[in-house]
Design a protein around this motif. Sequence first.
Motif, PDB file in Angstrom:
ATOM      1  N   GLN A  28      46.638  30.433  48.168  1.00 44.90           N
ATOM      2  CA  GLN A  28      46.099  31.649  47.556  1.00 44.90           C
ATOM      3  C   GLN A  28      45.094  32.279  48.516  1.00 44.90           C
ATOM      4  O   GLN A  28      44.195  31.606  49.022  1.00 44.90           O
ATOM      5  CB  GLN A  28      45.415  31.345  46.216  1.00 44.90           C
ATOM      6  CG  GLN A  28      44.894  32.588  45.525  1.00 44.90           C
ATOM      7  CD  GLN A  28      44.534  32.363  44.082  1.00 44.90           C
ATOM      8  OE1 GLN A  28      44.757  33.235  43.240  1.00 44.90           O
ATOM      9  NE2 GLN A  28      43.988  31.209  43.760  1.00 44.90           N
ATOM     10  N   SER A  29      45.252  33.571  48.768  1.00 47.35           N
ATOM     11  CA  SER A  29      44.406  34.272  49.733  1.00 47.35           C
ATOM     12  C   SER A  29      43.910  35.582  49.141  1.00 47.35           C
ATOM     13  O   SER A  29      44.484  36.118  48.195  1.00 47.35           O
ATOM     14  CB  SER A  29      45.199  34.568  51.018  1.00 47.35           C
ATOM     15  OG  SER A  29      45.807  33.417  51.531  1.00 47.35           O
ATOM     16  N   ILE A  30      42.819  36.068  49.740  1.00 50.54           N
ATOM     17  CA  ILE A  30      42.309  37.401  49.416  1.00 50.54           C
ATOM     18  C   ILE A  30      41.940  38.087  50.720  1.00 50.54           C
ATOM     19  O   ILE A  30      41.939  37.466  51.792  1.00 50.54           O
ATOM     20  CB  ILE A  30      41.080  37.344  48.483  1.00 50.54           C
ATOM     21  CG1 ILE A  30      39.952  36.531  49.140  1.00 50.54           C
ATOM     22  CG2 ILE A  30      41.450  36.791  47.133  1.00 50.54           C
ATOM     23  CD1 ILE A  30      38.662  36.554  48.337  1.00 50.54           C
ATOM     24  N   ASN A  31      41.628  39.370  50.646  1.00 57.26           N
ATOM     25  CA  ASN A  31      41.243  40.112  51.839  1.00 57.26           C
ATOM     26  C   ASN A  31      39.829  39.735  52.280  1.00 57.26           C
ATOM     27  O   ASN A  31      39.019  39.279  51.477  1.00 57.26           O
ATOM     28  CB  ASN A  31      41.297  41.620  51.567  1.00 57.26           C
ATOM     29  CG  ASN A  31      42.684  42.077  51.143  1.00 57.26           C
ATOM     30  OD1 ASN A  31      43.686  41.504  51.557  1.00 57.26           O
ATOM     31  ND2 ASN A  31      42.745  43.117  50.324  1.00 57.26           N
ATOM     32  N   ILE A  68      41.612  30.489  49.575  1.00 56.12           N
ATOM     33  CA  ILE A  68      40.551  30.271  48.591  1.00 56.12           C
ATOM     34  C   ILE A  68      40.962  29.222  47.560  1.00 56.12           C
ATOM     35  O   ILE A  68      40.266  29.030  46.560  1.00 56.12           O
ATOM     36  CB  ILE A  68      40.173  31.582  47.890  1.00 56.12           C
ATOM     37  CG1 ILE A  68      41.371  32.156  47.115  1.00 56.12           C
ATOM     38  CG2 ILE A  68      39.643  32.601  48.892  1.00 56.12           C
ATOM     39  CD1 ILE A  68      40.996  33.299  46.186  1.00 56.12           C
ATOM     40  N   VAL A  69      42.086  28.547  47.784  1.00 50.67           N
ATOM     41  CA  VAL A  69      42.666  27.505  46.926  1.00 50.67           C
ATOM     42  C   VAL A  69      42.817  27.993  45.483  1.00 50.67           C
ATOM     43  O   VAL A  69      42.801  29.202  45.217  1.00 50.67           O
ATOM     44  CB  VAL A  69      41.887  26.171  47.050  1.00 50.67           C
ATOM     45  CG1 VAL A  69      41.945  25.661  48.472  1.00 50.67           C
ATOM     46  CG2 VAL A  69      40.444  26.296  46.597  1.00 50.67           C
ATOM     47  N   PHE A  70      42.965  27.052  44.530  1.00 52.47           N
ATOM     48  CA  PHE A  70      43.320  27.416  43.155  1.00 52.47           C
ATOM     49  C   PHE A  70      42.349  26.782  42.162  1.00 52.47           C
ATOM     50  O   PHE A  70      41.656  25.811  42.461  1.00 52.47           O
ATOM     51  CB  PHE A  70      44.734  26.925  42.820  1.00 52.47           C
ATOM     52  CG  PHE A  70      45.827  27.581  43.618  1.00 52.47           C
ATOM     53  CD1 PHE A  70      46.449  28.733  43.152  1.00 52.47           C
ATOM     54  CD2 PHE A  70      46.243  27.052  44.826  1.00 52.47           C
ATOM     55  CE1 PHE A  70      47.469  29.340  43.880  1.00 52.47           C
ATOM     56  CE2 PHE A  70      47.264  27.647  45.563  1.00 52.47           C
ATOM     57  CZ  PHE A  70      47.873  28.791  45.088  1.00 52.47           C
ATOM     58  N   SER A 121      40.462  42.967  45.960  1.00 55.63           N
ATOM     59  CA  SER A 121      40.454  41.788  46.838  1.00 55.63           C
ATOM     60  C   SER A 121      41.841  41.403  47.332  1.00 55.63           C
ATOM     61  O   SER A 121      41.967  40.589  48.246  1.00 55.63           O
ATOM     62  CB  SER A 121      39.815  40.598  46.109  1.00 55.63           C
ATOM     63  OG  SER A 121      38.454  40.864  45.839  1.00 55.63           O
ATOM     64  N   GLY A 122      42.883  41.935  46.711  1.00 52.17           N
ATOM     65  CA  GLY A 122      44.235  41.656  47.185  1.00 52.17           C
ATOM     66  C   GLY A 122      44.675  40.223  46.990  1.00 52.17           C
ATOM     67  O   GLY A 122      45.167  39.586  47.932  1.00 52.17           O
ATOM     68  N   GLU A 161      37.360  48.937  46.154  1.00 51.33           N
ATOM     69  CA  GLU A 161      36.570  48.124  47.084  1.00 51.33           C
ATOM     70  C   GLU A 161      36.607  46.658  46.668  1.00 51.33           C
ATOM     71  O   GLU A 161      36.463  46.322  45.490  1.00 51.33           O
ATOM     72  CB  GLU A 161      35.128  48.619  47.123  1.00 51.33           C
ATOM     73  CG  GLU A 161      34.259  47.845  48.115  1.00 51.33           C
ATOM     74  CD  GLU A 161      32.810  48.316  48.108  1.00 51.33           C
ATOM     75  OE1 GLU A 161      31.992  47.743  48.867  1.00 51.33           O
ATOM     76  OE2 GLU A 161      32.500  49.246  47.332  1.00 51.33           O
ATOM     77  N   ALA A 162      36.809  45.780  47.639  1.00 54.16           N
ATOM     78  CA  ALA A 162      36.859  44.346  47.351  1.00 54.16           C
ATOM     79  C   ALA A 162      35.474  43.834  46.999  1.00 54.16           C
ATOM     80  O   ALA A 162      34.466  44.312  47.517  1.00 54.16           O
ATOM     81  CB  ALA A 162      37.409  43.585  48.561  1.00 54.16           C
ATOM     82  N   GLN A 163      35.431  42.840  46.117  1.00 49.08           N
ATOM     83  CA  GLN A 163      34.170  42.221  45.746  1.00 49.08           C
ATOM     84  C   GLN A 163      33.581  41.500  46.956  1.00 49.08           C
ATOM     85  O   GLN A 163      34.204  40.609  47.528  1.00 49.08           O
ATOM     86  CB  GLN A 163      34.388  41.213  44.610  1.00 49.08           C
ATOM     87  CG  GLN A 163      33.152  40.449  44.203  1.00 49.08           C
ATOM     88  CD  GLN A 163      32.080  41.338  43.603  1.00 49.08           C
ATOM     89  OE1 GLN A 163      32.358  42.116  42.693  1.00 49.08           O
ATOM     90  NE2 GLN A 163      30.856  41.225  44.108  1.00 49.08           N
ATOM     91  N   PRO A 164      32.363  41.850  47.401  1.00 45.68           N
ATOM     92  CA  PRO A 164      31.770  41.171  48.564  1.00 45.68           C
ATOM     93  C   PRO A 164      31.526  39.689  48.292  1.00 45.68           C
ATOM     94  O   PRO A 164      31.221  39.297  47.161  1.00 45.68           O
ATOM     95  CB  PRO A 164      30.449  41.921  48.773  1.00 45.68           C
ATOM     96  CG  PRO A 164      30.630  43.233  48.082  1.00 45.68           C
ATOM     97  CD  PRO A 164      31.532  42.950  46.925  1.00 45.68           C
ATOM     98  N   ARG A 165      31.663  38.915  49.338  1.00 47.14           N
ATOM     99  CA  ARG A 165      31.406  37.477  49.263  1.00 47.14           C
ATOM    100  C   ARG A 165      30.469  37.107  50.400  1.00 47.14           C
ATOM    101  O   ARG A 165      30.438  37.756  51.449  1.00 47.14           O
ATOM    102  CB  ARG A 165      32.707  36.674  49.365  1.00 47.14           C
ATOM    103  CG  ARG A 165      33.656  36.892  48.203  1.00 47.14           C
ATOM    104  CD  ARG A 165      35.032  36.306  48.472  1.00 47.14           C
ATOM    105  NE  ARG A 165      35.018  34.879  48.702  1.00 47.14           N
ATOM    106  CZ  ARG A 165      35.040  33.954  47.742  1.00 47.14           C
ATOM    107  NH1 ARG A 165      35.084  34.339  46.474  1.00 47.14           N
ATOM    108  NH2 ARG A 165      35.043  32.670  48.017  1.00 47.14           N
ATOM    109  N   ALA A 166      29.716  36.042  50.191  1.00 42.21           N
ATOM    110  CA  ALA A 166      28.773  35.602  51.221  1.00 42.21           C
ATOM    111  C   ALA A 166      28.652  34.083  51.183  1.00 42.21           C
ATOM    112  O   ALA A 166      28.859  33.453  50.141  1.00 42.21           O
ATOM    113  CB  ALA A 166      27.405  36.243  51.021  1.00 42.21           C
TER     114      ALA A 166
END
Length: 815
Positions: free
Chosen positions: A62-65, A72-74, A256-257, A526-531
């Motif tokens: 499982q992936s996102i942009n 990002i696994v499951f 996030s795709g 817009e994709a949800q930002p991650r940090a």
Amino acid sequence: MLISDLRYAVRSLSRARGFALAVILTLGLGIGANTAIFSVVRGVLLKPLPHRNGDRLIYLRQSINGPGGENIVFSVPEINDFRQRAKTLGGIAEYSSMTYSLRGESDAIRFNVGLVTGNYFNVMGLSPVLGRLLNDGDDGTKVPPVMVLTHEFWMKRFGGDRNVIGRKVIVDGKPVEIVGVVQPAPYFPQPMDALLNMVISEHHTSALMVQGRTHRMTEMIARLAPGATLPQARAEVAAIRARVQKDYPEAYDPGSGYRVTVIPFQEVLGEKAKLTLWLLMGAAAFVMIISCANVANLTLMRGVRREQELVVRAALGAGVARLRRLLLVENLVLALTGAALGLIIALGGVRLLVSLAERYSPRANEIRLDGMVLGFTLLLTLAVALLLSFVASLPKEGALASAVAAGVHRVSGSLKKQRLQRGLVVAQIAVSVMLLTGAGLLTRTMLQLSEVKSGLKTENVLTMEVPLAIGERKDADARALYDRMRLELGAVPGVRDVGIGSVMPLRSTIFQLDVKAEGRPLANGEAQPRAEMRTANPDYFRASGIPLLKGREFHETDRDSSGRVVIINKTLADKFFPDRDPIGQRIAWSGDVLRFIGVSGDWRTVVGVVGDTQDGGLDAEPRPVVFEPWTQEQVFQGFGLVINAASASSGLAPAATRIVRNIAPHEPIEHVMTVSQIRDESVAPRRLNAMLVSSFSLLAVIIAAVGIAGVLAFSVSARTNEIGIRMSLGADSGRVQRMVLMEGGVLLIAGLLIGVGGAVFASGLIRGLLFGVAPQDPVTLLGVALMMLAVGIGACWLPARRAAKIDPAVAMRGQ
């Protein structure tokens, strides 16, 4: 008759020892390089999996942009979606890659484990070599924790002791029984030392983990159902995911795709190594082409000198088939001897290549010179022998009587042979240029990486990870231990600052969370930002050399009782606050995952901005990072120590290790490295790539130079009479030199033109291995052309000089 031919071949080659030695050495280098590289390609990419029906195993990703979204696994509910609805999947197993502490009688280590469901080994198709494997009876919350050792860890840690079954060991403070040892097999995404049932982790068996759709920390491996095909599985998985995202829109941010990819397990094990290994295989194949071309030229030269012998043999009754067999046996002797030398070279080369493969694939321990590799070497050897046997032309039967009657005493090479020789030299030059271009691009990549700034003010820093066993002590006790380490290390002469942090400088973590900024809503699509979430004490930034750009560092007063604060890096500051001062703004972690891991979603005030550092590698884009005070979050991650020294930090390692060991005698100490060593480690695979391709290129250039010199030397030898006549008619030595140089120059220019054209096309295939340099980089192409031109002119100069020294009288008298 075969024995007779073999004796003749040995006698013939013993009279041409220089020729035989040159051929054996050239073939040995070419065959050795190809055997070594093929053994790695087979072990990592082509060898069937040791699992039962391994070709039916598939990995779901499982992936996102965005950065860090490749895998990002499951969550467990997402896995259950496929388990309940997918008819093309005959079995689905879950596993989570974790790192735990294993306490021995006299030491403690960190080891990689997989927390797996009971059906894991059945789905994977693995068998025990000792004891038993996990099964469905090991699932649940009321069962004891048990562990299966991987074969490699069993041999390394327990010395292959068969009495290990039933033994209880301490894993992160809990007793765990060893119930079995599994057969050797590769694991993904990282090598594993042991596999345990989920009950050892209270978090993995909690309702939050089992029911939380956005709590993603589980890998998924599946087996195709009987009769199902990979395309069918991909289509069904895509349909299921589309339906799930429609049913649970709150769990899947549309910007996030989110996507799920179905990949054969054998393919995913070697995906990171694929480009590098095929590059090296191509380089080795080019070396083999150059070797064969050079040996073919040597064979043609020798064939001209043997032409009278072959004519006489034919006149005495030897037919074309008989003569061809003589040549085949002779070339088999040469090729097999070269192959034997090549296997010796390959044995040493494989050891080097295994260290390269370990950085890319968990199948590196399967690399060996097995029967398939030896078969490849034998086929390559036979192909070379056949090629060389048919390069030389044989006398035609109709010309035998006239040739003997004419009293043939000397036969020179025909125009057709000369063209073939020159064509082989042009091919050698062209292939050498292509190899040199690849080596040049990889070398320039290394130079570009060496100029990348790490983002740290100083690299005179020693780091060491001391991950205390989670769950064995309270947070306050763990912090007290780390603080004691900090104080005692700070008293060592030469130490300026000691910091404590969850992630060491120039290292990255997979621990990323969704993050939001107050007053900044997301735009449509817009994709949800991650940090990345990291924790640090007040001295961490100063000790690490991370520059403070704005605001302040953490204070000792930043505790649970005070307002929550954070320090962010420049990348995140530019994303959230491009047009205003970040200091005083507020951000917060978001998403359902927070309730699963115990992290607060409260607003946190930005008190500082630090510079970006190359944590994902010198060639990676900086990732958004949020630092929290280590006293405002629970200790769910192990910490490490950062030691800033006034002089060479590497000299502090023994003393620092001794101090930490005295304070925590039963805890593991890992990755005691300077920041410079971490930096070098990040580019080590690229450096090894450049070194290997450069070695192949250097070998190719040497062989090509020998080929040019050899062909021209033979041409001079065959034209001795002509050159003597020219000089008798007034041609001086300079003119003769220019004539030979011109002949070699034509070959050189033709090879350069073809080679540069091929390099322009082929260099695009290695785009993924380059950094800071274009595949068709003009500087590299010009440098390669000039280098090859210099080598070629040098190779032409020797036979030209020899031609200029021919004495016309001696040449005419010899004729």
